[in-house]
Design a protein around this motif. Structure first.
Motif, PDB file in Angstrom:
ATOM      1  N   ARG A 258       0.847  -1.197   0.000  1.00 60.21           N
ATOM      2  CA  ARG A 258       0.000   0.000   0.000  1.00 60.21           C
ATOM      3  C   ARG A 258       0.875   1.236   0.000  1.00 60.21           C
ATOM      4  O   ARG A 258       1.819   1.355   0.789  1.00 60.21           O
ATOM      5  CB  ARG A 258      -0.905   0.012   1.227  1.00 60.21           C
TER       6      ARG A 258
ATOM      7  N   ALA B 203       0.286   5.509  -0.127  1.00 58.67           N
ATOM      8  CA  ALA B 203      -0.634   6.651  -0.106  1.00 58.67           C
ATOM      9  C   ALA B 203       0.185   7.929   0.053  1.00 58.67           C
ATOM     10  O   ALA B 203       0.983   8.041   0.992  1.00 58.67           O
ATOM     11  CB  ALA B 203      -1.654   6.520   1.018  1.00 58.67           C
TER      12      ALA B 203
ATOM     13  N   ARG C 103      -3.465   7.078  -4.039  1.00 56.87           N
ATOM     14  CA  ARG C 103      -3.413   5.827  -3.288  1.00 56.87           C
ATOM     15  C   ARG C 103      -3.384   4.645  -4.247  1.00 56.87           C
ATOM     16  O   ARG C 103      -4.117   4.622  -5.238  1.00 56.87           O
ATOM     17  CB  ARG C 103      -4.639   5.737  -2.370  1.00 56.87           C
ATOM     18  N   ARG C 104      -2.528   3.679  -3.951  1.00 53.80           N
ATOM     19  CA  ARG C 104      -2.491   2.430  -4.698  1.00 53.80           C
ATOM     20  C   ARG C 104      -2.294   1.268  -3.728  1.00 53.80           C
ATOM     21  O   ARG C 104      -1.530   1.386  -2.759  1.00 53.80           O
ATOM     22  CB  ARG C 104      -1.340   2.412  -5.710  1.00 53.80           C
ATOM     23  N   GLU C 105      -2.970   0.155  -4.012  1.00 51.59           N
ATOM     24  CA  GLU C 105      -2.774  -1.077  -3.259  1.00 51.59           C
ATOM     25  C   GLU C 105      -2.668  -2.210  -4.270  1.00 51.59           C
ATOM     26  O   GLU C 105      -3.601  -2.441  -5.046  1.00 51.59           O
ATOM     27  CB  GLU C 105      -3.929  -1.307  -2.288  1.00 51.59           C
TER      28      GLU C 105
END
Length: 202
Positions: free
Chosen positions: A142, A144, A164-166
């Motif tokens: 994750r 952010a 944001r990336r997950e």
């Protein structure tokens, strides 16, 4: 008490071995993988763009890699022997400068300029940068970041947005998580470049 030289040497070596401790792992330092290319486009800004060192609070300012104790990342721990080569505040700043320079969004992208120079200023805050468990031997990462872009005047920011990336990790190793952290950061940077290009001229 006089000891023979060989006995004294053996005693010193034995004490040294006790001090170092058996089975203590060596520290491993990680770099982010090579950055993804960003296509050059029309220059958006009419003055240099300064990218400040990233802000980070608490553990996110530390050099240790972080991992979650739960899938939501509400509880984090730091690895003792898995470290970044530099704090993420510097790693991510340098990577962003390269990405923005490659995109040609500004005539100059740099880490600093004299204060009186006309410039745009981009500030980034790290809010998440860790690996999270996804069941037995499964992980995700994750990232952010919060971005704020200011112009030369003291008015309202030109851009203020959360990114944001997950991403799921293919494998359980820390090395694979580091690779995916780099991919997540690159996706965020590509989105940021698109947002900068979409800003109205003024």
């Amino acid at each position: 008490m006089n000891l023979p030289r060989t006995a004294l040497l053996a005693l010193v070596l034995g004490l040294t071995g006790c001090a170092s401790g058996p089975g203590i792992p060596e520290t491993t330092y990680f770099r982010l993988p090579p950055a993804a290319d960003i296509a050059a486009g029309p220059t958006r800004f009419d003055a240099p763009l300064v990218v400040d060192a990233f802000f980070a609070d608490g553990v996110h300012a530390d050099q240790s890699l972080l991992y979650g104790l739960d899938a939501e990342g509400e509880r984090l721990r730091a690895y003792h022997y898995q470290m970044w080569v530099d704090p993420p505040t510097r790693l991510l700043q340098r990577r962003l400068i390269r990405a923005l320079d490659q995109s040609e969004v500004a005539p100059l992208v740099t880490a600093r300029l004299p204060p009186k120079t006309r410039q745009y200023r981009l500030q980034m805050r790290i809010e998440a940068f860790e690996r999270l468990p996804r069941g037995e031997n499964a992980w995700a990462v994750r990232v952010a970041l919060r971005a704020r872009l200011d112009g030369s005047d003291a008015g309202r920011p030109l851009l203020e947005k959360d990114y944001r990336r997950e991403l799921e990790v293919a494998g359980s190793s820390v090395r694979e998580s580091v690779r995916m952290l780099g991919a997540a950061v690159d996706q965020i940077y590509a989105e940021l470049v698109a947002d900068l290009r979409a800003l109205p001229h003024g």
